[in-house]
Every structure is written in C-alpha cells, then in structure tokens.
Design an enzyme around this catalytic site. Sequence first.
Site, PDB file in Angstrom:
ATOM      1  N   CYS A 233      40.952 -40.412 -48.831  1.00 53.17           N
ATOM      2  CA  CYS A 233      39.808 -40.293 -47.950  1.00 53.17           C
ATOM      3  C   CYS A 233      40.271 -40.480 -46.499  1.00 53.17           C
ATOM      4  O   CYS A 233      41.119 -41.321 -46.214  1.00 53.17           O
ATOM      5  CB  CYS A 233      38.708 -41.311 -48.232  1.00 53.17           C
ATOM      6  SG  CYS A 233      38.038 -41.193 -49.886  1.00 53.17           S
TER       7      CYS A 233
ATOM      8  N   ARG B 150      44.541 -36.384 -46.739  1.00 55.10           N
ATOM      9  CA  ARG B 150      44.182 -37.628 -47.425  1.00 55.10           C
ATOM     10  C   ARG B 150      43.135 -37.419 -48.517  1.00 55.10           C
ATOM     11  O   ARG B 150      42.845 -38.353 -49.273  1.00 55.10           O
ATOM     12  CB  ARG B 150      43.621 -38.636 -46.406  1.00 55.10           C
ATOM     13  CG  ARG B 150      44.585 -38.987 -45.312  1.00 55.10           C
ATOM     14  CD  ARG B 150      43.922 -39.895 -44.301  1.00 55.10           C
ATOM     15  NE  ARG B 150      43.665 -41.195 -44.859  1.00 55.10           N
ATOM     16  CZ  ARG B 150      44.492 -42.227 -44.805  1.00 55.10           C
ATOM     17  NH1 ARG B 150      45.649 -42.089 -44.198  1.00 55.10           N
ATOM     18  NH2 ARG B 150      44.174 -43.374 -45.339  1.00 55.10           N
TER      19      ARG B 150
ATOM     20  N   TRP C 252      38.391 -38.118 -51.281  1.00 55.53           N
ATOM     21  CA  TRP C 252      39.186 -38.014 -52.508  1.00 55.53           C
ATOM     22  C   TRP C 252      38.446 -38.891 -53.506  1.00 55.53           C
ATOM     23  O   TRP C 252      38.427 -40.109 -53.372  1.00 55.53           O
ATOM     24  CB  TRP C 252      40.607 -38.538 -52.265  1.00 55.53           C
ATOM     25  CG  TRP C 252      41.530 -38.328 -53.407  1.00 55.53           C
ATOM     26  CD1 TRP C 252      42.321 -37.228 -53.641  1.00 55.53           C
ATOM     27  CD2 TRP C 252      41.806 -39.253 -54.469  1.00 55.53           C
ATOM     28  NE1 TRP C 252      43.039 -37.411 -54.791  1.00 55.53           N
ATOM     29  CE2 TRP C 252      42.745 -38.639 -55.321  1.00 55.53           C
ATOM     30  CE3 TRP C 252      41.327 -40.518 -54.798  1.00 55.53           C
ATOM     31  CZ2 TRP C 252      43.233 -39.259 -56.464  1.00 55.53           C
ATOM     32  CZ3 TRP C 252      41.813 -41.138 -55.948  1.00 55.53           C
ATOM     33  CH2 TRP C 252      42.761 -40.507 -56.763  1.00 55.53           C
TER      34      TRP C 252
ATOM     35  N   ASN D  97      36.495 -45.576 -46.855  1.00 56.08           N
ATOM     36  CA  ASN D  97      37.744 -45.252 -47.558  1.00 56.08           C
ATOM     37  C   ASN D  97      38.150 -46.506 -48.312  1.00 56.08           C
ATOM     38  O   ASN D  97      38.328 -47.550 -47.700  1.00 56.08           O
ATOM     39  CB  ASN D  97      38.807 -44.851 -46.527  1.00 56.08           C
ATOM     40  CG  ASN D  97      40.212 -44.813 -47.111  1.00 56.08           C
ATOM     41  OD1 ASN D  97      40.382 -44.570 -48.302  1.00 56.08           O
ATOM     42  ND2 ASN D  97      41.208 -45.054 -46.285  1.00 56.08           N
ATOM     43  N   GLY D  98      38.277 -46.401 -49.629  1.00 49.94           N
ATOM     44  CA  GLY D  98      38.672 -47.577 -50.421  1.00 49.94           C
ATOM     45  C   GLY D  98      37.819 -47.671 -51.673  1.00 49.94           C
ATOM     46  O   GLY D  98      37.181 -46.686 -52.072  1.00 49.94           O
TER      47      GLY D  98
ATOM     48  N   GLU E 223      63.113 -35.907 -58.475  1.00 49.90           N
ATOM     49  CA  GLU E 223      62.338 -35.497 -57.304  1.00 49.90           C
ATOM     50  C   GLU E 223      62.048 -33.987 -57.347  1.00 49.90           C
ATOM     51  O   GLU E 223      60.946 -33.555 -57.008  1.00 49.90           O
ATOM     52  CB  GLU E 223      63.106 -35.907 -56.031  1.00 49.90           C
ATOM     53  CG  GLU E 223      62.506 -35.499 -54.717  1.00 49.90           C
ATOM     54  CD  GLU E 223      61.095 -36.033 -54.454  1.00 49.90           C
ATOM     55  OE1 GLU E 223      60.589 -36.857 -55.214  1.00 49.90           O
ATOM     56  OE2 GLU E 223      60.482 -35.550 -53.478  1.00 49.90           O
TER      57      GLU E 223
ATOM     58  N   LYS F 211      58.286 -32.380 -57.360  1.00 53.78           N
ATOM     59  CA  LYS F 211      57.809 -31.381 -56.392  1.00 53.78           C
ATOM     60  C   LYS F 211      57.179 -30.196 -57.122  1.00 53.78           C
ATOM     61  O   LYS F 211      56.124 -29.707 -56.748  1.00 53.78           O
ATOM     62  CB  LYS F 211      58.956 -30.859 -55.505  1.00 53.78           C
ATOM     63  CG  LYS F 211      59.535 -31.824 -54.515  1.00 53.78           C
ATOM     64  CD  LYS F 211      58.630 -32.207 -53.373  1.00 53.78           C
ATOM     65  CE  LYS F 211      57.770 -33.379 -53.709  1.00 53.78           C
ATOM     66  NZ  LYS F 211      58.103 -34.672 -53.283  1.00 53.78           N
TER      67      LYS F 211
ATOM     68  N   GLU G 119      53.757 -31.146 -58.747  1.00 54.54           N
ATOM     69  CA  GLU G 119      52.691 -31.410 -57.779  1.00 54.54           C
ATOM     70  C   GLU G 119      52.049 -30.162 -57.213  1.00 54.54           C
ATOM     71  O   GLU G 119      50.845 -30.114 -57.058  1.00 54.54           O
ATOM     72  CB  GLU G 119      53.277 -32.137 -56.553  1.00 54.54           C
ATOM     73  CG  GLU G 119      53.523 -33.581 -56.736  1.00 54.54           C
ATOM     74  CD  GLU G 119      54.050 -34.164 -55.437  1.00 54.54           C
ATOM     75  OE1 GLU G 119      53.328 -34.958 -54.832  1.00 54.54           O
ATOM     76  OE2 GLU G 119      55.178 -33.809 -55.017  1.00 54.54           O
TER      77      GLU G 119
ATOM     78  N   HIS H 191      69.524 -36.983 -76.432  1.00 55.83           N
ATOM     79  CA  HIS H 191      68.784 -38.027 -77.134  1.00 55.83           C
ATOM     80  C   HIS H 191      67.311 -37.673 -77.271  1.00 55.83           C
ATOM     81  O   HIS H 191      66.480 -38.553 -77.424  1.00 55.83           O
ATOM     82  CB  HIS H 191      68.976 -39.366 -76.414  1.00 55.83           C
ATOM     83  CG  HIS H 191      70.420 -39.749 -76.344  1.00 55.83           C
ATOM     84  ND1 HIS H 191      71.103 -40.254 -77.415  1.00 55.83           N
ATOM     85  CD2 HIS H 191      71.322 -39.637 -75.333  1.00 55.83           C
ATOM     86  CE1 HIS H 191      72.368 -40.459 -77.063  1.00 55.83           C
ATOM     87  NE2 HIS H 191      72.521 -40.094 -75.800  1.00 55.83           N
TER      88      HIS H 191
ATOM     89  N   LYS I 139      47.472 -37.717 -49.948  1.00 54.05           N
ATOM     90  CA  LYS I 139      48.766 -38.159 -49.438  1.00 54.05           C
ATOM     91  C   LYS I 139      48.901 -39.667 -49.382  1.00 54.05           C
ATOM     92  O   LYS I 139      49.947 -40.212 -49.686  1.00 54.05           O
ATOM     93  CB  LYS I 139      48.981 -37.571 -48.044  1.00 54.05           C
ATOM     94  CG  LYS I 139      50.344 -37.877 -47.500  1.00 54.05           C
ATOM     95  CD  LYS I 139      50.974 -36.691 -46.884  1.00 54.05           C
ATOM     96  CE  LYS I 139      52.441 -36.922 -46.609  1.00 54.05           C
ATOM     97  NZ  LYS I 139      53.282 -36.624 -47.763  1.00 54.05           N
TER      98      LYS I 139
END
Length: 615
Positions: A2, A27, A75, A101-102, A488, A492, A495, A511, A610
């Site tokens: 947010c 955000r 968000w 926000n929260g 990583e 990427k 996402e 394995h 983000k």
Amino acid sequence: MCGIVGYIGHKNAYPILIKGLKRLEYRGYDSAGVALISEEGNLNVYKAKGKVADLEAHCQEKDITGYAGIAHTRWATHGEPSSANAHPHYSASGRLALIHNGIIENYLTLKENLISRGFTFKSDTDTEVLVQLIEHIMLSNSLPLLEAVQVALHQVIGAYAIAILDREHPDTVICARQSSPLVVGLGSDNEFYLASDTSPIAEYTDKVVFLNEGDIAVLQLGKKLQVVNMDNVKQHPKVKQIDVTLGQLEKGGYPYFMLKEIFEQPDCLRNCMRGRINVDADRITLSAVIDYRKRLIEARRFIIVACGTSWHAGLIGKQLIENLCRIPVEVEYASEFRYCNPVIYPDDVVIAISQSGETADTLAAINLAHEAGAFVFGICNAIGASIPRQTQTGVYIHVGPEIGVASTKAFTGQVTVLSMLALCLAAERKTISAEQYKQMVSELTKVPEKMEEALKINKQIEKLAPIFTYAKNCLYLGRGYNYPVALEGALKLKEISYIHAEGYPAAEMKHGPIALIDSEMPVFVIATRDKLYEKVISNIQEVRARGGRVTALVTKGDEQIRKLADHVIELPDTLECFQPLVASIPLQLLAYHIAVCKGKDVDRPRNLAKSVTVE
Ligand code: F6R
C-alpha cells in the site's frame, strides 16, 4: 505494501496525488482512491478497482479540485480488491476520510464493539474500523480530532501509517505511524507533502522528516510541522535533506523500470563503491567497520536475516565472509527466525539485509536480536527507512530508488556491499594475504565493466526468450557461489512470468528433482569456470542423459560446454566470488524477456508488492 500520499497547500492537490500514487504504485496496485476537500467544503472520495490509471479514468469527467487531499494505492490484506474495499474510507457521518498502510490486528474485536453500538460497515477492511472508531471517540467525548486519534491508537494493536482528513478542518491533515513508513515533505510555499517514501515528494522539495515509531504529525496550513506522540508529548523531528533526482524516478526511455534497472547496474555498482574503494583500487574503507572494528572482527558468529532476493544476497554473503574471514555465518529467513526461538549470543553480529528497509519480518528479527544483546548491522538501499534507523550501524548500497517490483540492482548492490565488508574484515583479521586482498579489491572495481560486457548479450537473450514461453516448469542449477544465483534466477522468472521455477544446488538434483527432467523442462545451468566446473559438467551430462534441454551460462571461450548444451550464454571471466554479480545479469534479462513475450506487466506482477510492510 500500500502506498500513501497526501498534500496540503495552495496548489490543486489532485494532480499531485495522482502523480504520487503512480510513483508508489510498486507498493500495491489492486485498487486506488483519493479524497479531497473541495472549495465548497465537501469531503469527496473517489475510488476504483485496479491500477492508478483506472482511478484516473474514473475521475476523468469529474471536476476535482481541492487544496487538501489524501490518496492510496492498495495491496489487499483484509477484503478482496474492490472499489468498496479501496481507501480512503469514510467515517460513519462522512466527516472524516482515512487511508492506511498496515494491518490492524485486533480489528475484529474493535469492529464487534462498534457493531454492538449500532455501527455498520461498507467494506471488509480493518481500515474502516479505525476511521469509525476515531470518529466515535471524537464525537462521543467531544474531543478534537488529534486527541481522538491518540485515544484510538492506544486501542489499536498492529502496524499502521495513516492519514486523515476532517471536513470540519480543511486546513489540516493528521497522520501517524507505527511499524509502517511515513515521510513528511516540507514545501517552500507553506505546504506539506506526505508519502510512504520520498519518491512522490522528491519532485517538490528536498526537505523531509522521516516520522519515527509512534509519531503523530499535524500538517496545518500556516503553521510549522507539529509532531507529538500518542501521549501528546511534543517530539522534535529532524529535517533531512534528500538527494533523489527525477531521472531516478522515471523510466528514461525504457519500456519498464525493471529493464532500466538491469541496465543501470554497472553505474549503480560504481556508486556503491565510490568513496569506499580508493582510486588506486587497493583499499576499501567502510566507516561502519572503522567505527565498530572490534565488535565486528571479534564476532563469535554472524547471522544474516533477510527475505526473498535479499536472502539470496545473504547466501552469497555467507560464502564470502566464511571463505575470506573464517567467521561462521548463518543465513535465516527473517520470517522464520522471528518465530523459531533462535539462539542469539550477545557477541553475535546480526546483519539485516533489505532493499526497502521496511520489511516487517526483517524488522521483527532485528528487534529480537536487540533483545538478545547482539550487535545489529544493516545493509539497505532506501535512505532513512526504518531498518537503517533501527540498527547500530550499517552500509547503504546506494543504487538509487528501485521501482520495478522484481529486485535487480538492489541484489547486485547488496552483494557488492557484502563483498566489500568481507574484504574489509578479512584484511582486519588477516585471514587473507595482503597480495590476495589487493588482487580481489582490484578485481571488484572491474566488475562494473564486466557487467557492461554481460549486458551486450541482451539481444541474444531477447531472441532466445520466446522458446521458453511454453514452459510450465524450469530448473535453475548452480554450485558454490552460483547456487544462490540459481535461486535468484528462478525467483525472477516466477515473479514476473508466473512460470514455476526451482533453483537447486546442481549436485542435489540426483536426490529428487532429477525425476522431473524431460524434454519439456528447460534447465538453466550456471557453469562458469571455477573450482566446481568439472563437477557441474557432470551434472549437465546427467540432465542431457534424461532428455533435458540445457541452457548454460559459461565463461567466455568455453568450448567444452558448447558441445553439450542446447544454448550457451557467454559471460566475461572474473573471480569466482564475484561471479554472481556478472552471472545474475543474463538471468534477470531472461526472466524479463520471457515475461514480456508472455505479455505480462513486468513492473507490476500480480499479487506482489515491493515493500512488504505486513508479515
Ligand atoms: C524479489 C523481491 C523480494 C524482496 C523481499 C525483501 O524480486 O523483490 O523477494 O527481495 O520482499 O524485500 P526487502 O529487500 O525490501 O527487505
């Protein structure tokens, strides 16, 4: 998660708020809204499901003006993305509008209490509960808004950054923060800006106040900024000067921020090293190491706490610090660490890595480390964010604002800082020779050039990308320093293209994951020339033997793997420990181009935000 923007002054707030929301869209982007007090004294709220552009379209035909306004990009946490759940939320009488926000953790208890008093709710959000609560306290006790906010916040458990407009006081915006960031910008012309970070403010002023935990700020026209706490004790905010250029906040001709940020990396790393590695490239100076030398070099153990991409950087940091300094290092997901009753010794050093400096789990891990008496060291990008303010010392990565949701330049910036830190500590502890130190420092300064060379393969990767768009699953393999690079690379791809991908240490494949391999499964192997090179070749053979299709990242001039792999991507050579800085580039580009081929919104992948300020 947010984004919050606010403005009060003599300009029309609406365009400032919309532009600010666009800057904060990274955000959250499932719905957005704006509230303004009109010249006639009406408090109008406009909301829309979707991105900020949808809100703009919704507002297009309307004549929206006002000199005080607040806006929000969401968000979703409580309640699905919808116009009803979008912020701002009105209070019961419509006198107040609030953005948040929260997460208000005890919102259900507060809500039930309000319902028992006859209140009704239009949304499923915790935010609407807060605004109704504030108004209820204000009206039933005849309190001014500030006092009502203080009383209400005493009842709230959770995290918040809030901003409130009151129709009866159009000259004032009240805002408050606890565990979610909030910055006030001090304009030149008796005006205030407000935002979750400095990006919506930087265009108008370079003077900001980062609100502290528990601060409540009153932005009133014609008055100085007033900051108090929940008990009405006056606070003395420090005005900081920020150094963010508009170019850093815009795409600069690139179709997406992510591509811009991938290409910025050589310069970002130069900025990160500037002033820390001297011109003769034979010495690294980190003020944090000078100031806390003894505490750092005598650490019993380092514990790295981070999330996501920053955690991957931490895995590389572990290898750097253990190899070069011979200090044991543990790398923990902050979200697990905070709840696993970890053993932390007072002579441990906890390194918190975070691009945003606001990740809720990483902040909680830091608090735990403080409680145990450990020394806490931050590696952050966002200047003035909560993590750098809650650590004893640290190093900024200085890569500039990262706006693309998928982290790229922050990752290589973090690895660069960890490389410099490991080298500094190794020199202090004399765990590497002077000659080795000099050679490594000199090689580190050459990495930006090598990244520039690696970026030249962009066209090759763009051509290669379409053949992977069909894939449902992909495997990324690497060993040693390249294992976190594989993790990583897989993250990427997941996402931004929504293709399932796994990163694995190449030898672990036998394995279990080897069972997945068939001709439908692209396998990306980071197979640069290092001490495990021959072993990685055997791993490639194992994939080939099962019909797997291999794309290998190899050191320039490698002919051996060219004969084995379906595709090779050549990389400039560097020291093994700096290879992740170079090898990450083609994997970032690959994920980017695959996502673009699939028509995805690269900078705003679904469900992601983000800055993860909720746990
Ligand atoms: C991935 C990504 C996330 C972040 C994670 C931690 O591209 O961006 O995995 O790395 O949310 O965020 P920070 O570093 O801000 O603590």
